[in-house]
Design a protein around this motif. Structure first.
Motif, PDB file in Angstrom:
ATOM      1  N   UNK A 165       0.810  -1.213   0.000  1.00 57.54           N
ATOM      2  CA  UNK A 165       0.000   0.000   0.000  1.00 57.54           C
ATOM      3  C   UNK A 165       0.841   1.260   0.000  1.00 57.54           C
ATOM      4  N   UNK A 166       1.950   1.255   0.753  1.00 60.50           N
ATOM      5  CA  UNK A 166       2.823   2.422   0.792  1.00 60.50           C
ATOM      6  C   UNK A 166       3.489   2.658  -0.560  1.00 60.50           C
ATOM      7  N   UNK A 167       3.864   1.583  -1.247  1.00 63.12           N
ATOM      8  CA  UNK A 167       4.466   1.726  -2.567  1.00 63.12           C
ATOM      9  C   UNK A 167       3.461   2.315  -3.545  1.00 63.12           C
ATOM     10  N   UNK A 168       2.217   1.863  -3.479  1.00 63.59           N
ATOM     11  CA  UNK A 168       1.190   2.432  -4.342  1.00 63.59           C
ATOM     12  C   UNK A 168       0.970   3.912  -4.032  1.00 63.59           C
ATOM     13  N   UNK A 214      -4.202  22.880  -5.435  1.00 62.84           N
ATOM     14  CA  UNK A 214      -4.396  23.574  -6.708  1.00 62.84           C
ATOM     15  C   UNK A 214      -5.484  24.607  -6.562  1.00 62.84           C
ATOM     16  N   UNK A 215      -5.800  25.286  -7.636  1.00 60.93           N
ATOM     17  CA  UNK A 215      -6.818  26.325  -7.568  1.00 60.93           C
ATOM     18  C   UNK A 215      -8.169  25.710  -7.230  1.00 60.93           C
ATOM     19  N   UNK A 216      -8.693  26.041  -6.057  1.00 66.04           N
ATOM     20  CA  UNK A 216     -10.019  25.604  -5.643  1.00 66.04           C
ATOM     21  C   UNK A 216     -10.128  24.142  -5.280  1.00 66.04           C
ATOM     22  N   UNK A 217      -8.979  23.453  -5.051  1.00 68.97           N
ATOM     23  CA  UNK A 217      -9.058  22.032  -4.748  1.00 68.97           C
ATOM     24  C   UNK A 217      -7.790  21.536  -4.058  1.00 68.97           C
ATOM     25  N   UNK A 218      -7.927  20.430  -3.361  1.00 67.04           N
ATOM     26  CA  UNK A 218      -6.766  19.719  -2.820  1.00 67.04           C
ATOM     27  C   UNK A 218      -6.944  18.234  -3.103  1.00 67.04           C
ATOM     28  N   UNK A 219      -5.830  17.540  -3.138  1.00 65.85           N
ATOM     29  CA  UNK A 219      -5.816  16.089  -3.292  1.00 65.85           C
ATOM     30  C   UNK A 219      -4.951  15.526  -2.178  1.00 65.85           C
ATOM     31  N   UNK A 220      -5.493  14.562  -1.413  1.00 67.82           N
ATOM     32  CA  UNK A 220      -4.750  13.937  -0.330  1.00 67.82           C
ATOM     33  C   UNK A 220      -4.614  12.448  -0.606  1.00 67.82           C
ATOM     34  N   UNK A 221      -3.382  11.965  -0.588  1.00 68.95           N
ATOM     35  CA  UNK A 221      -3.092  10.543  -0.763  1.00 68.95           C
ATOM     36  C   UNK A 221      -2.476  10.067   0.548  1.00 68.95           C
ATOM     37  N   UNK A 251       9.500  -0.139  -4.999  1.00 62.43           N
ATOM     38  CA  UNK A 251       8.635   0.264  -6.089  1.00 62.43           C
ATOM     39  C   UNK A 251       9.048  -0.333  -7.440  1.00 62.43           C
ATOM     40  N   UNK A 252      10.318  -0.724  -7.564  1.00 61.09           N
ATOM     41  CA  UNK A 252      10.795  -1.328  -8.807  1.00 61.09           C
ATOM     42  C   UNK A 252      10.133  -2.673  -9.091  1.00 61.09           C
ATOM     43  N   UNK A 253       9.535  -3.280  -8.075  1.00 62.33           N
ATOM     44  CA  UNK A 253       8.942  -4.608  -8.238  1.00 62.33           C
ATOM     45  C   UNK A 253       7.420  -4.566  -8.272  1.00 62.33           C
ATOM     46  N   UNK A 254       6.846  -3.353  -8.261  1.00 63.91           N
ATOM     47  CA  UNK A 254       5.391  -3.181  -8.326  1.00 63.91           C
ATOM     48  C   UNK A 254       5.060  -2.438  -9.609  1.00 63.91           C
TER      49      UNK A 254
END
Length: 267
Positions: free
Chosen positions: A132-135, A224-231, A263-266
């Motif tokens: 999950x962390x790699x994704x 960004x303008x008028x928005x945020x994205x949280x991962x 991450x090289x293996x996913x």
């Protein structure tokens, strides 16, 4: 079935090391041949993890354990101060290092890569073995192409020795591959309390939280303008890392030199 991969576990008595010992003992494709821990108290490694005696005793002598056990792979979850010495010793005996300990400098990775190639073996250094962390890292790197304003907040328990975490640093490196350096925030901002804006990396900030009761979480926030994205990724127990460690042990057998990052293996 082919011969099992012979595995040594360094830091076997620690909380992560015990999970690795248990994982190895439960996989018929792997065979535990050495369990190294600073206590070296002679406990049976199988009994230590509640699986019954396996005949492998905890020892503090890494070199002797490698000579006697002749492992193919050494899994290391120790501390930053010990890991380089452990890795050099393993490579000297042509044992492939699979390392989850963090705190590596780029020059450390280059040195281990050079030593591995000289011995004709490979190894893996991974700040995080959680799928999950790699994704999360991969999604963040993708998002950075379109939303370059970003900050990272990582949370760990108060006994963690390094800050920022290896996962945060690896995430930052992947983001920077898809994003030009961009100084964020007001150009005239001033910290009235030193460090309040976090650590600076390639134009953005990394914040490290250290509190009792916290295990391991990371949030990558894009604005960004008028928005945020949280991962965000949350780890709740160490067993969640074991599928990744298991895969890394098996992948290490076919590598030449050091691969940095799981991450090289996913794909």
């Amino acid at each position: 079935m082919n011969n099992p991969i012979k595995v040594a576990v360094t830091g076997a008595g620690g909380r992560m090391g015990r999970e690795v010992v248990k994982m190895v003992l439960e996989d018929p494709e792997l065979r535990l041949v050495a369990a190294i821990d600073h206590s070296g108290d002679g406990r049976d490694a199988g009994e230590m993890v509640g699986l019954g005696a396996c005949g492998i005793k905890l020892t503090s002598d890494l070199e002797l354990a490698l000579v006697e056990g002749q492992p193919d792979v050494m899994v290391d979850f120790t501390i930053p101060q010990a890991v380089m010495g452990n890795a050099r010793t393993a490579i000297k005996h042509k044992v492939r290092p699979v390392i989850g300990t963090t705190g590596f400098r780029p020059e450390d990775i280059e040195e281990l890569d050079r030593l591995c190639k000289a011995q004709g073996i490979g190894g893996i250094i991974a700040p995080n073995f959680s799928i999950g962390a790699i994704l999360m890292m991969k999604f963040a790197a993708q998002a950075a192409k379109y939303m370059p304003h970003v900050e990272i907040i990582e949370y760990h328990g108060d006994q963690k020795l390094d800050a920022p975490s290896g996962t945060a640093v690896k995430t930052a490196e992947l983001i920077s591959q898809n994003r030009q350096e961009l100084r964020q925030g007001n150009p005239n901002e001033e910290e009235t309390i030193e460090g309040s804006r976090g650590g600076y990396y390639d134009g953005f900030r990394i914040h490290s939280v250290r509190l009792p009761g916290v295990f391991a979480q990371q949030e990558v926030i894009f604005g960004g303008y008028g928005q945020t994205l949280k991962i965000r990724h949350d780890s709740y127990e160490r067993a969640g890392y074991m599928p990744g460690v298991n895969l890394a042990v098996k992948k290490a057998m076919g590598l030449d030199g050091i691969v940095y990052g799981f991450d090289h293996f996913i794909d």
